[in-house]
Design an enzyme around this catalytic site. Structure first.
Site, short mmCIF file in Angstrom:
data_model
loop_
_atom_site.label_atom_id
_atom_site.label_comp_id
_atom_site.label_asym_id
_atom_site.label_seq_id
_atom_site.Cartn_x
_atom_site.Cartn_y
_atom_site.Cartn_z
N HIS A 353 0.80 -1.22 -0.17
CA HIS A 353 0.00 0.02 0.09
C HIS A 353 0.84 1.25 -0.05
O HIS A 353 1.84 1.38 0.70
CB HIS A 353 -1.21 -0.07 1.09
N ASP A 365 6.25 1.18 6.68
CA ASP A 365 4.99 0.85 6.40
C ASP A 365 4.02 1.95 5.57
O ASP A 365 3.62 2.80 6.22
CB ASP A 365 4.17 0.75 8.05
N GLU A 399 -5.14 1.80 2.88
CA GLU A 399 -5.12 0.62 3.39
C GLU A 399 -5.16 0.87 5.05
O GLU A 399 -5.99 0.08 5.70
CB GLU A 399 -3.67 -0.13 3.21
N GLU A 400 -4.41 1.82 5.64
CA GLU A 400 -4.48 2.33 7.18
C GLU A 400 -5.90 2.55 7.54
O GLU A 400 -5.98 2.34 8.79
CB GLU A 400 -3.61 3.38 7.20
N ASP A 427 3.36 -6.50 3.84
CA ASP A 427 2.93 -5.19 4.56
C ASP A 427 3.38 -5.43 6.08
O ASP A 427 2.80 -5.26 6.89
CB ASP A 427 1.46 -4.88 4.56
#
Length: 536
Positions: A353, A365, A399-400, A427
């Site tokens: 992501h 991340d 995504e988060e 991830d």
């Protein structure tokens, strides 16, 4: 959620692993004995169906031609999926030994990919590409201008790299901004605390909130002391067990505190190690429960207030948060491909992501995962390889916030679910991998184990259970085989996770090279094999 399997016939596989070890989404490891069949079948295997969560039935195994042969002892039947989409039933099945021999023939290709990525002229390329993006753009929060700038940069980068069918797929994503925020302890002494508001939190009223603190170590303790909670700020000092078990306090802390009348919640950061670093992340409200401001504090401050409370000290905190939620924003999933030479409609998907939280650089991340996924396609292209199936790169957005971009991608593409052979997501950092996590049928697992043997030059051949990822779980739950990198340095990962420390300094270029090589070898071989990975 999940899948309902329907079958009236038992199928016996030629290969049976003695034990299956798994790492769960909570990052805990467990082992279980594999299922052993006690009888055998000779002859025709009938059609087997599964029902997805949408209620659609897909023909899983076509009727196989009768097999009648005798062996001294027990007779086994090997059933493997076809090279066409799984709903096809007119493709002759091959023996596992034939497939094993086919995979072994990729040894030289695997070595070429490894040499190029780890030792050759493209070593450190994914690291350098990532550094250029995050140094230029910085963090890439859902709904932010920096995320959309990053998407446009990547759109151009993928075109310049010579990849095919580069395009943007529009989606709607949440837009939340933290604004100015602070927490000041007034009693028993003046102390300015470091905090990070949690995603989707409401802000405080004008002038902030000043209230006494109630420190608890669990939801159970909160319930036992509910009569003390009204009008107070709840501080959670829950111990860190592992991420999957401990993150519930971040996600649900505000809701549980509001249910007992609290005015705000401050949650000990979900971290394996801390040097006075708060960790942000998403949290969820619940319909019918008041929305109260919520933020994470450092491990050190949570433990300090717990000690103060145990001594009987009255603790008072003044909290100010300017958090605000805006209407959903326009965004894009970013897509690029190497089109398949024989089955272009069939897909092996590699992904990471592109978004991040609004602190640090989002390098670990999930910049690393996104960029080794790009690197996988680049390595294949640079070697002049073109697999039989399409290799598709997807850089997810939002995504988060719970896989928002990926969920919309799934809705847009699930009609072609039978054409997806494997979905992959990185991830969990790009530290030195110890293997691959995989979710799929026993037959697919046996095939993937042979693929992993091609990585012997890197000494990374382990195949673990529970391949997963927020963005690919939609497909895995619907029966598509899924894979993710297994990284055993999760202690380091969750030290930097969602903090100001998630920068390029947390990324090692040599480890990133190895991760990219693994990703490229697995993706290419699965995409180029004569048959798709079989499903259950």
């Amino acid at each position: 959620m999940g899948i309902t399997f329907q079958s009236t016939h038992r199928v016996i596989w030629l290969f049976q692993p003695a034990e299956i070890c798994s790492i769960s989404p909570s990052k805990t490891t467990s082992c279980r004995p594999s299922v052993q069949e006690e009888s055998f079948v000779v002859g025709t295997v009938q059609t087997q169906n599964y029902t997805s969560k949408e209620g659609k039935k897909i023909n899983q195994l076509g009727t196989m031609k009768s097999l009648s042969f005798m062996l001294a002892g027990v007779i086994h039947l090997l059933s493997l999926g076809s090279g066409k989409a799984i709903c096809k039933d007119d493709i002759p099945q091959r023996t596992f030994q034939e497939i094993k021999k086919e995979i072994a023939s990729y040894e030289d290709v695997a070595k070429a990919i490894i040499n190029l990525a780890v030792y050759g002229k493209h070593q450190n390329r994914s690291y350098e590409r990532l550094g250029l993006l995050v140094d230029t753009v910085g963090p890439r929060m859902s709904g932010s201008k920096s995320l959309e700038k990053a998407i446009q940069i990547m759109y151009q980068n993928l075109q310049d790299d010579g990849l095919e069918n580069v395009h943007l797929e529009p989606v709607k994503i949440p837009h939340w901004e933290r604004g100015e925020e602070s927490a000041l302890m007034l009693l028993p002494r003046i102390h300015k605390m470091s905090i990070l508001g949690l995603g989707s939190s409401v802000g405080t009223p004008p002038g902030g909130i000043t209230a006494e603190v109630l420190v608890v170590t669990s939801f159970d303790e909160l319930q036992r002391r509910a009569s003390e909670a009204r009008g107070k700020i709840i501080v959670y000092n829950q111990p860190y067990i592992n991420y999957g078990m401990t993150v519930q306090y971040r996600v649900l802390g505000a809701v549980e505190a509001a249910k007992v009348g609290a005015v705000a919640s401050l949650i000990r950061s979900v971290a394996s190690f801390s040097i006075y670093s708060p960790h942000t992340g998403i949290q969820r409200y619940e319909d019918g429960v008041p929305k109260i401001p919520t933020a994470c504090i450092t491990v050190e401050d949570a433990e300090m207030m717990s000690r103060m409370a145990s001594r009987g000290n009255k603790i008072v905190v003044h909290l100010e948060m300017g958090a605000k939620t805006y209407p959903d924003a326009d965004s894009f999933n970013t897509v690029a491909e190497i089109t398949g030479s024989r089955y272009p409609e069939q897909v092996v998907l590699v992904s990471g992501h592109l978004d991040s939280w609004d602190v640090g650089q989002g390098a670990m991340d999930d910049g690393g995962g996104a960029f080794i996924s790009w690197e996988a396609l680049s390595l294949v292209k640079d070697l002049g390889l073109r697999p039989k199936r399409t290799l598709r790169l997807v850089l997810w957005t939002a995504e988060e916030q719970g896989g928002v971009g990926a969920s919309q991608y799934y809705e847009q593409h699930k009609a072609n679910i039978s054409d997806y052979s494997l979905v992959m997501e990185s991830d969990s950092g790009t530290f030195l991998p110890t293997g691959l996590q995989f979710t799929g049928s026993d037959r697919a697992r046996a095939i993937m184990k042979e693929v992993m043997n091609l990585l012997q030059p890197l000494n990374v051949t382990n195949l673990f259970s529970d391949g997963e990822g927020t963005d690919i779980d939609f497909w895995i739950q619907a029966g598509v085989p899924g894979a993710s990198l297994r990284d055993d340095d999760l202690y380091k990962y969750f030290s930097f996770h969602h903090t100001h420390g998630d920068t390029m300094t947390a990324v090692d270029p040599k480890q990133m090279n190895v991760a990219a090589a693994i990703w490229a070898v697995v993706a290419y071989v699965v995409a180029d094999m004569e048959e798709m990975l079989p499903r259950s």
